[in-house]
Design a protein around this motif. Sequence first.
Motif, mmCIF file in Angstrom:
data_model
loop_
_atom_site.group_PDB
_atom_site.id
_atom_site.type_symbol
_atom_site.label_atom_id
_atom_site.label_comp_id
_atom_site.label_asym_id
_atom_site.label_seq_id
_atom_site.Cartn_x
_atom_site.Cartn_y
_atom_site.Cartn_z
ATOM 1 N N VAL A 188 2.495 3.059 -7.287
ATOM 2 C CA VAL A 188 3.780 2.711 -7.841
ATOM 3 C C VAL A 188 4.399 2.151 -6.160
ATOM 4 C CG1 VAL A 188 3.740 4.942 -8.954
ATOM 5 C CG2 VAL A 188 4.452 5.379 -6.796
ATOM 6 N N ASP A 189 3.401 1.898 -5.583
ATOM 7 C CA ASP A 189 4.528 1.720 -4.325
ATOM 8 C C ASP A 189 3.317 0.414 -3.619
ATOM 9 O OD1 ASP A 189 5.629 0.219 -1.950
ATOM 10 O OD2 ASP A 189 5.978 2.442 -0.865
ATOM 11 N N GLU B 271 -1.330 -4.581 -0.498
ATOM 12 C CA GLU B 271 -0.638 -4.988 -1.452
ATOM 13 C C GLU B 271 -0.498 -5.548 -2.337
ATOM 14 O OE1 GLU B 271 2.934 -7.143 1.298
ATOM 15 O OE2 GLU B 271 2.987 -4.579 2.005
ATOM 16 N N ASP B 272 -2.275 -6.263 -2.311
ATOM 17 C CA ASP B 272 -2.738 -7.434 -2.947
ATOM 18 C C ASP B 272 -3.539 -7.122 -4.507
ATOM 19 O OD1 ASP B 272 -2.854 -8.852 -0.686
ATOM 20 O OD2 ASP B 272 -4.547 -8.588 0.107
ATOM 21 N N PHE B 273 -2.777 -5.851 -5.138
ATOM 22 C CA PHE B 273 -2.866 -5.437 -6.292
ATOM 23 C C PHE B 273 -1.905 -4.786 -6.740
ATOM 24 C CE2 PHE B 273 -6.610 -5.105 -3.384
ATOM 25 C CZ PHE B 273 -7.956 -5.130 -4.516
ATOM 26 N N GLU B 274 -2.586 -4.609 -7.642
ATOM 27 C CA GLU B 274 -0.846 -4.074 -9.033
ATOM 28 C C GLU B 274 -0.457 -2.634 -8.808
ATOM 29 O OE1 GLU B 274 -0.850 -4.034 -14.252
ATOM 30 O OE2 GLU B 274 -2.020 -4.441 -13.277
ATOM 31 N N GLU B 275 0.925 -3.120 -8.943
ATOM 32 C CA GLU B 275 1.939 -2.085 -8.940
ATOM 33 C C GLU B 275 2.334 -2.223 -10.316
ATOM 34 O OE1 GLU B 275 5.144 -1.638 -5.292
ATOM 35 O OE2 GLU B 275 6.636 -2.299 -7.179
ATOM 36 N N PHE B 276 2.552 -0.492 -9.932
ATOM 37 C CA PHE B 276 2.806 -0.199 -11.728
ATOM 38 C C PHE B 276 5.152 0.502 -11.382
ATOM 39 C CE2 PHE B 276 -1.551 0.536 -11.558
ATOM 40 C CZ PHE B 276 -1.452 -0.174 -12.555
ATOM 41 N N LYS B 277 6.201 0.353 -12.519
ATOM 42 C CA LYS B 277 7.120 0.773 -12.316
ATOM 43 C C LYS B 277 7.182 1.978 -12.606
ATOM 44 C CE LYS B 277 8.249 -2.598 -9.611
ATOM 45 N NZ LYS B 277 8.412 -2.006 -8.242
ATOM 46 N N LEU C 234 -9.641 4.511 1.839
ATOM 47 C CA LEU C 234 -9.920 3.248 0.314
ATOM 48 C C LEU C 234 -8.722 2.374 -0.386
ATOM 49 C CD1 LEU C 234 -12.366 5.642 -1.318
ATOM 50 C CD2 LEU C 234 -12.806 4.007 -0.195
ATOM 51 N N ALA C 235 -7.851 2.836 -0.641
ATOM 52 C CA ALA C 235 -6.362 2.357 -1.268
ATOM 53 C C ALA C 235 -6.049 1.243 0.632
ATOM 54 C CB ALA C 235 -5.068 3.366 -1.488
ATOM 55 N N SER C 236 -6.067 1.225 1.363
ATOM 56 C CA SER C 236 -5.598 0.499 2.538
ATOM 57 C C SER C 236 -6.716 -0.595 2.818
ATOM 58 C CB SER C 236 -5.125 1.576 3.768
ATOM 59 O OG SER C 236 -4.162 2.061 3.053
ATOM 60 N N LYS D 6 4.557 11.372 1.634
ATOM 61 C CA LYS D 6 5.130 9.832 1.944
ATOM 62 C C LYS D 6 6.151 9.612 2.266
ATOM 63 C CE LYS D 6 5.084 5.357 -0.409
ATOM 64 N NZ LYS D 6 6.184 4.999 -0.870
ATOM 65 N N GLU D 7 7.295 10.349 0.955
ATOM 66 C CA GLU D 7 8.799 10.690 1.043
ATOM 67 C C GLU D 7 9.340 11.069 1.353
ATOM 68 O OE1 GLU D 7 9.916 8.146 -1.065
ATOM 69 O OE2 GLU D 7 7.710 7.448 -2.013
ATOM 70 N N VAL D 8 8.787 12.680 1.902
ATOM 71 C CA VAL D 8 9.990 13.151 2.794
ATOM 72 C C VAL D 8 9.142 13.510 4.303
ATOM 73 C CG1 VAL D 8 10.498 15.882 3.100
ATOM 74 C CG2 VAL D 8 10.760 14.937 0.534
#
Length: 489
Positions: A61-62, A68-74, A193-195, A292-294
Amino acid sequence: MPFCCGCCDDSTTRYEYRPIGQPQQPSGFGARHLQTVLLFFGLTMAYALRVNMSVAIVAMVDRHAANEDFEEFKWDERTKSAILSSFFWGYVVTQIPAGQMAQRFGPKILLMFSIGICALLAILTPLCAHVGGAKAVMGLRILQGLSQGFVFPSTHHMLSRWAPASERGRLGTLSYAGAQFGTVVMLAISGVLASSTMGWPSIFYISGAVGILWAVVWFFYGSNSPAEYRGISPEEREFIESSFGQQDHSQKIITPWIAICTSAPMIALTISHMAHNWGFWTLLTEMPTYMKEVLEKDIKNNALLSSLPYLVMWLLSFVFSPLSDFLINRQYLSRVVSRKLFNTIGLWVPMVALLGLAFVPKGGSDLAIVLLTLAVGINSATYLGFQVNHLDLAPNHAGTMMGITNCAANIMSIIAPLIVGEVITDPTDPIQWRNVFYIAAAIYFFGNLTFLIFGKADVQRWNETVTSETNVPSNVQNNQMTNNTDHSD
């Protein structure tokens, strides 16, 4: 049921397997140890495939959180919570019938297809997300949950055939330790892996591929019982089979459904199990987002720190288990006091930690991580509380009872992330997260309070069932259990 504490060694339960003239224990690494190792890695894969979405969804989602080269979902928070809970929509369906099927068809084939199918579906996750979006991913996760519903009943059945009475605690503990090990490994490597250049899809590709590899190895080396395994020595087979006494598997035990479902100790056990699952899966599914967010951690640190509490939980399970045995066997505590003590440690200490976490300000990461680690790690004390209480109440029906309580508890695993999605509209707002922690703390409090008031640890009258073929109590007819006044594990 998510893990075995090692307390269920039948050599010390009230109704225990105690054959006369049991052969001497064979030395060295045997076939039973190989099956244990395979079960360990099987549960490692089951949990890796179960929790891989928790970290992956942060990157999905981010794109700025990882490669950053991979698909993002809203996807908003409500959609994310629905995806995270959807696994359990399928998981609860197959809990109760899975035990019956394992007995009829054998646990080997069910375990192979359960983990193999779940792994294959994991590989298809990126494609489903690209083609069908959130609905397709939820549908796929439901199918994964359906397939994994067979894992724990099949594992129980495997251990009932392979683990001799004198080793059941050790072999059971080693097998179920794979569940927490899989959680630790998957959470730890997912951020890396995600990075990486492979991006977030590699989380699903790699976990799926390893799961399929396990299924192939299991096909060649797994076995339903010592009698079916060609590589076992005659001495080891005799040692294992003689520990169970003379068993007549043609006899069918009648399950006292009404007595089980109306028993106050069983209801208390179920409520405690449900409370545990609410808090456990709230933290497991939402912790990466919270960090991540807090706490403002990047995805690599996020994943590593998310795995830390489960590493502590895994390690502490090997501390609490011998401690409980020591206290009971030395008669420092009665069985029921021990159960309630460890259940209180496992639910009310995390409750206090969650209340403290509710007041950690945004950016106060060090204290928050300590409290999260405490809330999850100390939770392993429940392995010596409600999670072994099935064996205390009715050893003849412990498997069926586990299916019932695990089914009810995993309904909480569905609801908890959905409630989080309703409460959290702004994931960066620590005040909204405070409400999530309040709810989990309150449920922990109520679940353990119920267990303290109504919980018991003595064998219930309805444990003495009658087989469908005779009018003799099943434990007497099979001549496999002897009455022992010692109530220690």
